[in-house]
Design an enzyme around this catalytic site. Structure first.
Site, short mmCIF file in Angstrom:
data_model
loop_
_atom_site.label_atom_id
_atom_site.label_comp_id
_atom_site.label_asym_id
_atom_site.label_seq_id
_atom_site.Cartn_x
_atom_site.Cartn_y
_atom_site.Cartn_z
N HIS A 44 0.85 -1.19 0.00
CA HIS A 44 0.00 0.00 0.00
C HIS A 44 0.88 1.24 0.00
CE1 HIS A 44 0.97 -0.56 4.22
NE2 HIS A 44 0.39 0.58 4.58
N HIS A 46 1.12 4.01 1.87
CA HIS A 46 1.56 4.82 3.01
C HIS A 46 3.08 4.94 2.97
CE1 HIS A 46 -2.33 4.33 5.59
NE2 HIS A 46 -2.38 5.36 4.78
N ASP A 48 5.54 4.85 4.98
CA ASP A 48 6.46 3.92 5.64
C ASP A 48 6.53 2.57 4.93
OD1 ASP A 48 3.79 3.55 6.45
OD2 ASP A 48 4.37 2.59 8.32
N HIS A 49 5.89 2.48 3.76
CA HIS A 49 5.97 1.26 2.97
C HIS A 49 6.46 1.50 1.54
CE1 HIS A 49 3.80 -1.46 5.83
NE2 HIS A 49 3.51 -0.27 6.32
N HIS A 122 -7.54 -1.60 5.42
CA HIS A 122 -6.70 -0.58 6.02
C HIS A 122 -7.26 0.79 5.61
CE1 HIS A 122 -3.26 0.77 8.18
NE2 HIS A 122 -2.61 1.25 7.16
N ASP A 193 -0.46 -3.64 5.91
CA ASP A 193 -1.19 -3.25 7.12
C ASP A 193 -2.66 -3.68 6.98
OD1 ASP A 193 1.22 -2.17 7.62
OD2 ASP A 193 0.55 -0.10 7.81
N HIS A 252 6.15 -4.79 12.09
CA HIS A 252 5.46 -3.49 12.08
C HIS A 252 4.96 -3.09 13.47
CE1 HIS A 252 2.53 -0.41 10.67
NE2 HIS A 252 3.32 -0.34 9.62
#
Lengths: 308, 308
Positions: A44, A46, A48-49, A122, A193, A252
């Site tokens: 996804h 976001h 942090d990914h 998510h 997530d 995570h």
């Protein structure tokens, strides 16, 4: 910050699932080169990914990569990367092969693994990727070969390759008759997530390993509330137990969980051992908590062991 | 990878020039928080100078920042960041104040420093930012105050604040008459990538410190050719010498230059000491080669010293 590398034993090429900021710098501390990275799967969008993706693509170019790079991810990913490449005038000496998520069942993105995506729950469109060995080695039924009087030598090699053989004495041998039933191909899932682990129950039922977030313990999840849409260790552990997944790697973790192995003296703050304890209360398989640069081998018999 | 922090002595707020991937992680090893970062200046949009920006903005939001963040950079920067924010559904709990480069002379972006941009020569639009102290402290002319029979006490304080005073004996005192000539405000330049150092000669003539790339030695620059549009140590050193800049910090070294202080045994590979030797042959001022996490203080007398 999330990034997971996956490599078939002995293979030069490897694949990456998610690419947080700093992934290219962490790779410098491994034997994995951006030059031999075959494909990147983004769960996804976001930050942090995926915020490390432009830098990794640029560095692969600086290293002189020429092989195509396959990238799979939610649809806005391509527009985002192309926007960044245009603004920063990044031209790559290798082509990017974009694979839309909906095309994944119809495209062989990897030669050695079959890849499928499962939609998760998510705050943004998010997926779990399952990787299944594309081929398993053939095993000769030695007893049957000897009983059938088929002499060891080139013929056995041909049969192991799955090819029928005409013996010097004129007999025609069908390879399939002298091969043992193949073992089950290994399968693992690397999930993004997700606050509904049950969405992966069906995929997980045939998996040897599940890698899933466990951002909180139940206690903290209750305090934080459902807004962030993450899972607790208990939620994931229960699903893995019910699905019968033999190996589970949790990852995570919220930064509030301190690593007590490194810092034993931090008063009443929650620790990663709280996550582990909660998971073990609901899961009897092989459990591990992911750490930066940790590696695991999933053996042919489906067992998981930590690499040194 | 480039990022330079700048802070007035004793100030809580600070500013950042360039923000390469991983800058937010390096900040964890300093006392500088994304919460008190007032403004970010991007010299140019190559990835090694700006790919860390989205992550830093996101982390500042996660830390609960509410103060506006000023961002200055070449025009495509805003579109790129907004594209990333949209694709990754990044919403920030603080406003971003975008300042176009051409508006910089007309906007007071910082309360304590005046900022100007100078266009440089690189493969992509690129700038050097000069920062000049906005105010210098007033210094009382103590001898003249005593000679004038102005009693020490609240009146001196008022005069130092630049305010005229009516004394108890009825005399009107003009503050300016009892202040020493102010010192020259400190000025420093942080330049982006650039193959024509002379473009900064005019700005540098009144600067106390120049921070400039020296990607290569002359020998390597000749081999590499002019394509990358970077400077050699000699080119920058000569310009700094001619402009009379008393302090020079070189940065942005090609990774081919090994740090011999850390690894003395690497055969004939070029070292950072080659860069330093070449610069010293052309520059007699205070010279430093930038290192990760190194800090420097520029004193009021214009001298530069390394921070421990």
């Amino acid at each position: 910050m999330t990034a997971t590398a996956l490599r078939s034993e002995g293979a030069k090429h490897w694949v990456l699932v998610d690419c947080a900021e700093g992934t290219q710098h962490r790779l410098l501390r491994t034997r994995l080169s951006p030059v031999s990275l075959r494909a990147i799967f983004i769960t996804h969008l976001h930050g942090d990914h995926c915020y490390g993706l432009p830098g990794l693509l640029a560095s692969a170019g600086m290293l002189g990569r020429t092989e195509p790079m396959t990238i799979v991810g939610p649809p806005p990913l391509r527009g985002m990367i192309e926007c960044i490449m245009q603004a920063s005038q990044l031209t790559l000496p290798y082509p990017i092969v974009w694979v839309a998520l909906e095309d994944l069942p119809h495209v062989e993105v990897l030669p050695d693994m079959r890849v499928r995506a499962t939609a998760l729950s998510h705050r943004i469109a998010c997926y779990g990727y399952s990787f299944t060995e594309a081929t398993v080695e053939r095993r000769l039924d030695i007893g049957k070969l000897r009983a059938g009087g088929i002499p060891s030598g080139p013929a056995w090699g041909e049969i192991q390759q799955g090819r029928d053989v005409l013996l010097p004495d004129g007999r025609a041998v069908t390879a399939g008759d002298y091969l043992l039933a193949p073992r089950r191909p290994r399968k693992l899932i690397i999930a993004g997530d997700n606050d509904r682990p049950a969405l992966l129950a069906q995929e997980a039922a045939s998996a040897d390993l599940l890698v899933h977030e466990a951002t909180y313990t139940e206690e903290v999840l209750r305090k934080v509330g459902p807004g962030p849409q993450h899972s607790s260790a208990a939620m994931v552990a229960r699903m893995a137990q019910e699905a019968g997944v033999p190996n589970l790697i949790l990852t995570h973790f919220s930064p509030r969980y301190q690593d007590r192995a490194e810092d034993k003296d931090h008063g009443g703050a929650p620790g990663l051992d709280d996550i582990e304890r909660e998971a073990r209360a609901h899961y009897t398989g092989t459990l591990a908590l992911a750490r930066d640069l940790a590696g695991y081998a999933l053996a042919r018999d489906g067992s998981l062991r930590a690499l040194p």
